[in-house]
Design a protein around this motif. Structure first.
Motif, short mmCIF file in Angstrom:
data_model
loop_
_atom_site.label_atom_id
_atom_site.label_comp_id
_atom_site.label_asym_id
_atom_site.label_seq_id
_atom_site.Cartn_x
_atom_site.Cartn_y
_atom_site.Cartn_z
N PHE A 26 0.86 -1.18 0.00
CA PHE A 26 0.00 0.00 0.00
C PHE A 26 0.89 1.22 0.00
O PHE A 26 1.76 1.38 0.87
CB PHE A 26 -0.91 0.00 1.23
N ARG A 27 0.71 2.08 -1.00
CA ARG A 27 1.49 3.31 -1.15
C ARG A 27 2.99 3.04 -1.13
O ARG A 27 3.76 3.76 -0.49
CB ARG A 27 1.13 4.31 -0.06
N GLY A 28 3.40 1.99 -1.78
CA GLY A 28 4.82 1.68 -1.89
C GLY A 28 5.44 1.04 -0.66
O GLY A 28 6.66 0.86 -0.61
N VAL A 29 4.65 0.68 0.32
CA VAL A 29 5.15 0.04 1.54
C VAL A 29 4.62 -1.39 1.58
O VAL A 29 3.43 -1.62 1.40
CB VAL A 29 4.68 0.82 2.80
N ALA A 30 5.53 -2.33 1.83
CA ALA A 30 5.15 -3.74 1.94
C ALA A 30 4.63 -4.01 3.35
O ALA A 30 5.28 -3.65 4.34
CB ALA A 30 6.35 -4.63 1.65
N TYR A 31 3.46 -4.60 3.45
CA TYR A 31 2.85 -4.96 4.73
C TYR A 31 2.71 -6.46 4.83
O TYR A 31 2.58 -7.16 3.83
CB TYR A 31 1.46 -4.32 4.87
N ARG A 32 2.72 -6.96 6.08
CA ARG A 32 2.47 -8.36 6.36
C ARG A 32 1.32 -8.45 7.35
O ARG A 32 1.27 -7.70 8.33
CB ARG A 32 3.69 -9.04 6.99
N PRO A 46 4.09 -2.98 8.76
CA PRO A 46 5.04 -2.93 7.65
C PRO A 46 6.04 -4.07 7.75
O PRO A 46 6.44 -4.46 8.86
CB PRO A 46 5.75 -1.58 7.85
N ARG A 47 6.45 -4.60 6.64
CA ARG A 47 7.36 -5.72 6.61
C ARG A 47 8.64 -5.41 7.39
O ARG A 47 9.19 -6.26 8.06
CB ARG A 47 7.71 -6.10 5.19
N SER A 48 9.11 -4.18 7.31
CA SER A 48 10.35 -3.80 7.98
C SER A 48 10.28 -3.97 9.50
O SER A 48 11.31 -4.11 10.14
CB SER A 48 10.71 -2.35 7.64
#
Length: 94
Positions: free
Chosen positions: A57-63, A82-84
């Protein structure tokens, strides 16, 4: 017939910290888990009973990290982050 969705208190607490658009997006994505949650990969190690759904979403990877409870036909969401940060946050939970 799909599964019932439930959230842990940690998942609720984290979701409240997100901006409204991101929260709405992730809640919509959680709804997708209802109908075929077994298609998503299991995690490894101590959290091998959990599964992870990947989205952006909006260039951010989520899990979205969840557990399937077959006996209750329930999906318990442990975390949506966020994945980070998701693996760091999972270490704190387990």
């Amino acid at each position: 017939m799909g599964y019932f969705i439930a959230f842990t208190k940690h998942a609720i607490r984290f979701m409240k910290k997100l901006d409204p658009q991101t929260r709405a997006f992730l809640l919509k994505e959680v709804e997708r888990l209802k109908f075929n949650p077994h298609q998503f990969p299991k995690l490894s190690g101590r959290a091998s009973f959990l599964r992870s759904y990947h989205t952006n979403f909006r260039g951010v990877a989520y899990r979205i990290v969840f557990e399937i409870r077959e006996s209750a036909k329930e999906i318990l969401v442990y975390l949506a982050a966020p994945r980070s940060r998701v693996y760091e946050l999972l270490k704190r939970l387990f």
